[in-house]
Design an enzyme around this catalytic site. Structure first.
Site, PDB file in Angstrom:
ATOM      1  N   GLY A 174      -1.392   2.211  -7.177  1.00 18.05           N
ATOM      2  CA  GLY A 174      -2.037   2.449  -8.469  1.00 18.05           C
ATOM      3  C   GLY A 174      -1.350   3.564  -9.235  1.00 18.05           C
TER       4      GLY A 174
ATOM      5  N   CYS B  42       0.862  -1.181   0.000  1.00 20.99           N
ATOM      6  CA  CYS B  42       0.000   0.000   0.000  1.00 20.99           C
ATOM      7  C   CYS B  42       0.896   1.228   0.000  1.00 20.99           C
ATOM      8  CB  CYS B  42      -0.932   0.018   1.208  1.00 20.99           C
ATOM      9  SG  CYS B  42      -2.056   1.437   1.218  1.00 20.99           S
TER      10      CYS B  42
ATOM     11  N   CYS C  54      -4.692   5.986  -4.518  1.00 29.46           N
ATOM     12  CA  CYS C  54      -4.051   4.678  -4.389  1.00 29.46           C
ATOM     13  C   CYS C  54      -2.599   4.851  -4.803  1.00 29.46           C
ATOM     14  CB  CYS C  54      -4.747   3.636  -5.269  1.00 29.46           C
ATOM     15  SG  CYS C  54      -3.967   1.999  -5.221  1.00 29.46           S
TER      16      CYS C  54
ATOM     17  N   GLU D 258      -9.992  -0.214  -6.045  1.00 27.78           N
ATOM     18  CA  GLU D 258      -9.035  -1.006  -5.281  1.00 27.78           C
ATOM     19  C   GLU D 258      -9.692  -2.301  -4.809  1.00 27.78           C
ATOM     20  OE1 GLU D 258      -5.693  -0.127  -1.830  1.00 27.78           O
ATOM     21  OE2 GLU D 258      -7.038   1.463  -2.520  1.00 27.78           O
TER      22      GLU D 258
ATOM     23  N   HIS E 248      -1.854  -4.779 -10.558  1.00 32.07           N
ATOM     24  CA  HIS E 248      -2.656  -3.694 -11.130  1.00 32.07           C
ATOM     25  C   HIS E 248      -2.858  -3.925 -12.617  1.00 32.07           C
ATOM     26  CE1 HIS E 248      -2.775  -0.700  -7.825  1.00 32.07           C
ATOM     27  NE2 HIS E 248      -1.726  -1.385  -7.419  1.00 32.07           N
TER      28      HIS E 248
END
Length: 268
Positions: free
Chosen positions: A211, A74, A208, A199, A151
């Site tokens: 991301g 994260c 994110c 997410e 992703h």
């Protein structure tokens, strides 16, 4: 047992931080994580972050999404951890070792190198991850990048026009992605990447970090932008640096919201 916590956020992507580095915490289950993350009956967050001792780094960071599922990385939480720790550190995650450096009002994070092989994403079967021959409605030929977590990235004409609240869960749970997937839709305006993210285990988020990293890497790879890339999310802006063969460097803000405590047995 009364447990202290710190509530933090990075560009509106919010976290409950539990620090078990000095004093051990009770065993955290997915059910407890989901109960704490519940915005109506718990404290409320996108991710629950647990800091623990590590044998391979300065400390370890565990990450639970709002649905209680444990995930590998994260980016926004990494910046919040840097702010909470207050010094440079090497941090163990299940997605690999990352390096954090606090900055004024935020942090600079070495997220490690991206991975592009189909089985590193992972996908269910081999294909070119730079332009995948798949589509969902008008979203087609995405790129896929693993930046500690998986992703898929779609470059579109207008990211705001994509019904991501409808397509996000469909793509997230597609059998092509055996570990589910984070879904990114982006357009590029005046050299800036404008990004929205669905997410996995959370839903639509204000920001994110991973991301932003994955999308910037895909855009740089395709020659759409140069490094360092500016990524604008609904919650604010991140700067992403990357060159082929090197680590991804993410820089941006993080904020402490408040501190409190809760009774563990109320959620166990």
């Amino acid at each position: 047992m009364r447990i202290p916590f710190t509530k933090m956020h990075g560009l509106g992507n919010d976290f409950i931080m539990l620090d078990g580095r000095s004093n051990s915490l009770p065993d955290l289950t997915s059910a407890v994580a989901a109960a704490l993350a519940n915005r109506h009956t718990g404290i409320g967050c996108d991710q629950l972050i647990v800091l623990e001792p590590s044998n391979t780094a300065d400390f370890a960071m565990r990450i639970f999404n709002a649905d209680g599922g444990e995930v590998e990385a994260c980016g926004n939480a990494s910046r919040a951890v840097a702010l909470l720790h207050g010094a440079q550190a090497r941090v163990e995650t299940s997605g690999g070792i990352i390096e954090l450096s606090p900055t004024k009002g935020g942090a600079r994070v070495d997220m490690g190198p991206p991975r592009f092989d189909w089985d590193a994403i992972p996908l269910d079967y081999p294909m070119d991850t730079s332009a995948m021959p798949v589509s969902w409605d008008d979203l087609d030929t995405p790129a896929a990048v693993n930046v500690g977590n998986p992703h898929v990235i779609f470059f579109v004409r207008d990211s705001e026009a994509v019904p991501l609240d409808r397509l996000g869960p469909i793509i997230e749970h597609d059998p092509l992605f055996p570990e589910r997937i984070n879904v990114n839709v982006a357009d590029i305006r005046d050299g800036t990447i404008h990004l929205r993210v669905w997410e996995r285990g959370v839903g639509l988020t204000k920001a994110c970090g991973t991301g932003a990293c994955a999308t910037a890497v895909a855009a740089i790879r395709q020659g759409l932008v140069a490094s360092p890339a500016t990524v604008r999310l609904p919650g604010g802006v991140l700067t992403i640096e990357w060159e082929a063969g090197s680590s991804i460097i993410m820089e941006g803000p993080a904020t402490e919201s408040y501190r409190g405590s809760f009774e563990w047995d109320d959620y166990a």
